[in-house]
Design an enzyme around this catalytic site. Structure first.
Site, PDB file in Angstrom:
ATOM      1  N   LYS A  92      -2.294  -1.663  -3.971  1.00 29.04           N
ATOM      2  CA  LYS A  92      -2.933  -0.432  -3.451  1.00 29.04           C
ATOM      3  C   LYS A  92      -2.008   0.788  -3.724  1.00 29.04           C
ATOM      4  O   LYS A  92      -0.980   0.851  -3.000  1.00 29.04           O
ATOM      5  CB  LYS A  92      -3.945  -0.318  -2.437  1.00 29.04           C
ATOM      6  CG  LYS A  92      -4.661   0.731  -2.276  1.00 29.04           C
ATOM      7  CD  LYS A  92      -5.496   0.642  -1.201  1.00 29.04           C
ATOM      8  CE  LYS A  92      -6.449   1.853  -0.941  1.00 29.04           C
ATOM      9  NZ  LYS A  92      -7.152   1.685   0.353  1.00 29.04           N
ATOM     10  N   LYS A 128       0.969  -1.084   0.176  1.00 28.50           N
ATOM     11  CA  LYS A 128      -0.034  -0.053  -0.091  1.00 28.50           C
ATOM     12  C   LYS A 128       1.025   1.124   0.028  1.00 28.50           C
ATOM     13  O   LYS A 128       1.527   1.343   0.987  1.00 28.50           O
ATOM     14  CB  LYS A 128      -1.093  -0.064   1.322  1.00 28.50           C
ATOM     15  CG  LYS A 128      -1.975   0.995   1.101  1.00 28.50           C
ATOM     16  CD  LYS A 128      -2.882   1.198   2.502  1.00 28.50           C
ATOM     17  CE  LYS A 128      -3.740   2.471   2.331  1.00 28.50           C
ATOM     18  NZ  LYS A 128      -4.737   2.242   3.636  1.00 28.50           N
TER      19      LYS A 128
END
Length: 326
Positions: free
Chosen positions: A249, A197
């Site tokens: 992400k 992330k």
């Protein structure tokens, strides 16, 4: 054998031919719909930076969840927007907090017809907007945060979550959650690890979606966008700690990371088409600059082609319905 015998266009001549030889498929089961539920809301609240997306009431959340399931989406990821926040994010661990109540109600609505996922993070619930508790110097305290994640994860599992999504990028978060779940009797509850992330500019509209209180940034715990090897190290750690699925992400700016993760992971791989990616396409389409429907399918197919088994996208229900019409 060269020109003109080699004619790749032969395999592009008709829709039927293109369908026959397509290398990447996109079906409703590949899609997960992120959803927001706002405590005490009496009607859905539109999110200005994400046209078509709302902060749901509990009633509208159940209806939208049922609609998504009927369209065939593979899963739902729930985020809570509490009325009251504090430094510890207590509303996130409260069994009667907005997210845990929503999990129970959606589970009652759709049962096991979909995979119900919960965001296991504190940023929506803290009055400072960070993904963990802060120490005396104002930095996120990794190990103190893990203790709260463990409590939060057990509460979410008890509320019906099939998968927990620890998105805070704390060191050791997957292992701590796995141990807490097993000790509490939730051995069948899985973990979708936010393995890579990144500290991204593309989260901007999400901050509106969860009424974020964040000041500053999250660069001390989310990954540097320049780094790939670091993501592979995070992948190895998450797998070692027991992750059932892993995720990259954002998606579109990190397709190379996604491909690298998918090439070596021995668990399903997800990618999150985040709020900023959604907002860019919607804004460009609203200005007449791109063909919206084609751009939606093209980008999600590209994420699949790069290696994602699962794509989290705010268009999940719409795409599933469109695919069902074909």
């Amino acid at each position: 054998m060269g020109f003109p015998a080699q004619r790749p266009r032969r395999l592009r001549t008709t829709p039927a031919m293109r369908r026959l030889v397509a290398e990447t498929d996109l079906t409703p089961r590949h899609l997960v719909l992120p959803m927001f539920v706002k405590e005490d809301a009496t009607e859905p609240v539109p999110i200005a930076s994400m046209p078509g997306v709302v902060q749901h009431t509990r009633d509208s959340l159940r209806k939208a969840a049922a609609e998504a399931v009927a369209a065939g989406v593979g899963g739902l990821m729930l985020f809570g927007v509490p009325a009251v926040r504090d430094a510890r994010g207590s509303a996130g661990t409260d069994p009667d907090g907005v997210l845990n109540v929503a999990l129970r109600e959606v589970k009652a609505e759709v049962g096991d017809d979909t995979v119900l996922m919960a965001d296991t993070c504190l940023d929506e619930f803290t009055d400072h907007g960070h993904c963990g508790v802060l120490d005396d110097s104002g930095r996120v305290d990794n190990d103190a945060t893990l203790a709260v994640y463990a409590e939060m994860g057990v509460a979410q599992a008890g509320s019906g979550a099939d998968l927990l999504g620890p998105s805070g990028m704390m060191d050791g978060q997957v292992g701590v959650l796995r141990e807490a779940l097993d000790d509490a009797g939730f051995a069948d509850t899985g973990i979708l690890a936010y393995t890579a992330k990144y500290a991204s500019a593309f989260y901007g509209p999400f901050r509106e979606a969860v009424d974020s209180q964040l000041k500053g940034d999250r660069k001390t715990y989310q990954q540097d966008g320049a780094n790939l090897r670091e993501a592979m190290r995070e992948l190895a750690l998450d797998l070692e700690e027991g992750a059932d699925m892993v995720m990259v992400k954002p998606a579109m700016a990190y397709l190379d990371v996604l491909r690298s993760v998918a090439d070596v992971a021995d668990v399903p791989v997800a990618a999150y088409q985040v709020s900023g990616e959604y907002a860019m396409i919607e804004a460009a389409a609203a200005n007449g600059w791109i063909d919206r429907d084609r751009a939606v399918l093209e980008t999600v197919t590209g994420i699949r082609r790069a290696g994602a088994d699962i794509v989290l996208t705010y268009w999940a229900t719409e795409i599933a319905a469109r695919l069902g019409e074909n």
